[in-house]
Structure formats: structure tokens, C-alpha cells
Scaffold this motif. Structure first.
Motif, short mmCIF file in Angstrom:
data_model
loop_
_atom_site.label_atom_id
_atom_site.label_comp_id
_atom_site.label_asym_id
_atom_site.label_seq_id
_atom_site.Cartn_x
_atom_site.Cartn_y
_atom_site.Cartn_z
N LYS A 1 30.11 41.46 38.74
CA LYS A 1 30.29 40.54 39.86
C LYS A 1 31.46 41.03 40.70
CE LYS A 1 31.69 36.43 38.65
NZ LYS A 1 31.87 35.15 37.95
N PRO A 2 31.57 40.59 41.94
CA PRO A 2 32.66 41.07 42.80
C PRO A 2 34.03 40.79 42.20
CG PRO A 2 31.01 39.92 44.10
CD PRO A 2 30.64 39.70 42.66
N VAL A 3 34.92 41.77 42.31
CA VAL A 3 36.28 41.62 41.78
C VAL A 3 37.01 40.50 42.51
CG1 VAL A 3 38.49 42.77 41.44
CG2 VAL A 3 36.36 44.04 41.09
N ALA A 4 36.76 40.36 43.80
CA ALA A 4 37.41 39.30 44.57
C ALA A 4 37.06 37.93 44.00
CB ALA A 4 37.00 39.39 46.03
N GLU A 5 35.83 37.77 43.57
CA GLU A 5 35.41 36.49 42.98
C GLU A 5 36.12 36.24 41.66
OE1 GLU A 5 31.23 34.48 41.38
OE2 GLU A 5 31.18 36.05 42.92
N LEU A 6 36.26 37.28 40.84
CA LEU A 6 36.98 37.14 39.57
C LEU A 6 38.43 36.74 39.80
CD1 LEU A 6 35.65 40.26 37.62
CD2 LEU A 6 35.23 37.87 37.04
N VAL A 7 39.08 37.42 40.75
CA VAL A 7 40.49 37.13 41.04
C VAL A 7 40.65 35.71 41.58
CG1 VAL A 7 42.45 37.77 42.50
CG2 VAL A 7 41.07 39.55 41.43
N ALA A 8 39.74 35.30 42.47
CA ALA A 8 39.82 33.95 43.04
C ALA A 8 39.62 32.88 41.98
CB ALA A 8 38.78 33.80 44.15
N GLU A 9 38.74 33.15 41.01
CA GLU A 9 38.45 32.16 39.96
C GLU A 9 39.67 31.90 39.07
OE1 GLU A 9 35.16 33.72 37.84
OE2 GLU A 9 33.65 33.06 39.31
N ARG A 10 40.47 32.94 38.83
CA ARG A 10 41.54 32.82 37.84
C ARG A 10 42.94 32.79 38.45
NH1 ARG A 10 39.95 35.74 32.24
NH2 ARG A 10 37.70 35.75 32.43
N ALA A 11 43.06 33.01 39.73
CA ALA A 11 44.39 33.05 40.34
C ALA A 11 45.09 31.71 40.26
CB ALA A 11 44.28 33.50 41.80
N GLY A 12 44.34 30.61 40.43
CA GLY A 12 44.96 29.29 40.42
C GLY A 12 45.65 28.98 39.11
N VAL A 13 45.06 29.40 38.00
CA VAL A 13 45.65 29.14 36.69
C VAL A 13 46.97 29.90 36.53
CG1 VAL A 13 45.31 29.42 34.20
CG2 VAL A 13 43.41 28.72 35.64
#
Length: 305
Positions: free
Chosen positions: A84-96
Motif C-alpha cells: 500500500k502507499p507509504v504515505a497512507e501508512l505514515v498518515a495512519e500511524r503519525a497521530g499516535v
């Protein structure tokens, strides 16, 4: 001051560019991306097919330019491991990770500043020595050891807080303490030194002669001036907390960027690791730039121009 900020911004951009360049070449030299994707048992034909599919048959300078161009356009690439796109992975976990970093910084402030103030108001006393002892102990204890001790005591022996996860605020108490404790020594010593220096100033002696007590002096005059350099250091510490959460998130099974980095390393997911290193570097550089701007704003020798 504007010229100073511009120069520091250009320096920050050059550091970020250097980090991205070093991370790209070191990661691609350390392992063969095509072999990592195909697996250890893959045939040479399969490896060559994957190399051609992902453009890994091109030279590293060409691939770096393509990667950097994609990053500037908002395309961070696709994860080999999660597909999956790396940007999506980063966005999913950045908030935590942001929540954990801010919580850890709050722990540092709550512990370090009162300890520094107590030590400064009682120099060379048993209180001062106790505060310095706490600071030295916090600096000597590694995060992974402290994290395991906190789990044993507060999640197993006395089950107050959850062992792992990030669903509620209670899940962040133990990891925030572990991550924030490492910054206590620096902030505590800086607060102590600044307060001792301020408390010896002429205007403080004048206020004392007028009958002001130590508590009033601390609140109304000394603490405000002594904490000015502490604020800029806290900005740097926030950047360190954001990029230094790998061990803490792994111990407490928190699904943030730190744990994502560890999982990507174990899965040989070079695009994700590469992007995470770049993100951590950008955040740290940005926090250092913020600290420089704060120092420039507080320094009377730097004029606006």
C-alpha cells in the motif's frame, strides 16, 4: 533577524537533503531490494523480473532523483511489505506518535522544572543533591529497561495501566513516562542553572529587600526569565521524542511510526524505512529550526532586518 532565519532555514533544508541522500544510498547498498521482495528462495529469473518491474535495474543516482521528485510531488512510493502507499501508512500511524511525543514532553516538563526549581532555591542542600541524583539516575537508565520495569510493576504486579495498545489515554501513561524520563536530566539542570543565575540578579535582590518571599519571587520574576532558554531546548526534545520512539513503541506495542519503522526494517521494506528516516529527520530539523528562531527572538544582539 529575518536574514538569520533565512540562513538557518537554508541550513535546515541542506541537512534534510543530506539525510535523504545518505539514507537512500546506505539502504540500497546494505541489501538488494529486489532480492528482499522476492525472498531468499527466489530464483534469479524472478529476482530479475521484480527488479525490472519496480525499476530497480536503473542506477542508484537515477532512482534517487526519481524518489526525491516523487517526494516533492507528494508521492512517497509503495510499501513492499504491506503493498500500500507509504504515505497512507505514515498518515495512519503519525497521530499516535505525535500524541506519545507530546505526552512524553508533558511528563518531562512536570518532573524536570519543579525539580530544577527546588534545587535552585536550595543550592548545595540535601534537596539539591536529591534532585541531581534523580536527574543522574534518569539519564543512566535505558528506556528498554525502564519500560520493562514499569510493565512489571504497574501492569502485572499492580494492574493499574494496560500492558500494550493505544486505544485510550491510559495506554499512553507508562510509555509517556518512559519516553519522557530520558529528557528530565537536561531540562532539570538547565532550569536549575538558569534560576540560580537569575536569583542572583540585582532586580531579585531589590525585590527581596522590599519583602518579597522566595515563592513570590519565583512566580512573578525569576521563573519567567529562567525558563526562556528551556523553551527552545524543549522544542529540540520534542523532535527527539518524535524520532526516538522506536524502542518505547515496540515495548508497549503502540502502533505508531516507531513501531512501523521496526516492522519495516524486519520486513526489508526499503521504501517505508527510507521515508520514515526522512520524516524523522524533517521533524527533528524543523524542531531545531524552531529552537533557533526562539533563541534569535530572545537574543537582543540579533536585530530584525
Amino acid at each position: 533577524m529575518l536574514k538569520y532565519i533565512l540562513m538557518r532555514s537554508l541550513l535546515a533544508l541542506s541537512v534534510a537533503f543530506t539525510v535523504s541522500l545518505a539514507a537512500f544510498f546506505l539502504l540500497n547498498v546494505a541489501t538488494d531490494p529486489a532480492q528482499a521482495i522476492a525472498g531468499e528462495d527466489a530464483t534469479p529469473e524472478v529476482v530479475d523480473m521484480i527488479r525490472a518491474r519496480y525499476g530497480l535495474d536503473q542506477s542508484m543516482p537515477v532512482r534517487y532523483v526519481q524518489w526525491l521528485t516523487g517526494v516533492l510531488q507528494g508521492d512517497f512510493g509503495e510499501s513492499y511489505y504491506w503493498h500500500k502507499p507509504v504515505a497512507e501508512l505514515v498518515a495512519e500511524r503519525a497521530g499516535v506518535t505525535i500524541a506519545l511525543a507530546l505526552s512524553a514532553l508533558s511528563v518531562t516538563i512536570v518532573i524536570a522544572i519543579p525539580l530544577g526549581a527546588l534545587a535552585a532555591l536550595n543550592p548545595n542542600s540535601w534537596i539539591d543533591r536529591m534532585a541531581l541524583g534523580v536527574a543522574v539516575s534518569a539519564q543512566a537508565v535505558p528506556n528498554f529497561w525502564l519500560g520493562l520495569i514499569m510493565i512489571i510493576v504497574f501492569a502485572v504486579m499492580v494492574p493499574i495501566f494496560p500492558v500494550s495498545g493505544d486505544d485510550t489515554w491510559r495506554h499512553f501513561v507508562l510509555p509517556a513516562f518512559v519516553l519522557g524520563a530520558s529528557s528530565v536530566p537536561a531540562i532539570m539542570r538547565l532550569t536549575r542553572t538558569g534560576l540560580i543565575e537569575v536569583m542572583g540578579a540585582d532586580y531579585i535582590r531589590t525585590a527581596r529587600s522590599k519583602g518579597y518571599r522566595a515563592g513570590s519571587l519565583l512566580k512573578r520574576h525569576a521563573l519567567r526569565n529562567a525558563l526562556l532558554p528551556v523553551i527552545s531546548v524543549l522544542a529540540v526534545q520534542l523532535g527527539q521524542k518524535f524520532g526516538g520512539s522506536v524502542i518505547t513503541e515496540s515495548i508497549f506495542a503502540i502502533n505508531g511510526l516507531g513501531r512501523l519503522a521496526l516492522e519495516s526494517i524486519l520486513g526489508a521494506d526499503i521504501p517505508t524505512v527510507q521515508m520514515l528516516i526522512f520524516v524523522f529527520a524533517i521533524v527533528f530539523v524543523a524542531m531545531n529550526l524552531l529552537a533557533d528562531i526562539i533563541n534569535a527572538a530572545l537574543d537582543p544582539r540579533i536585530r530584525i532586518g
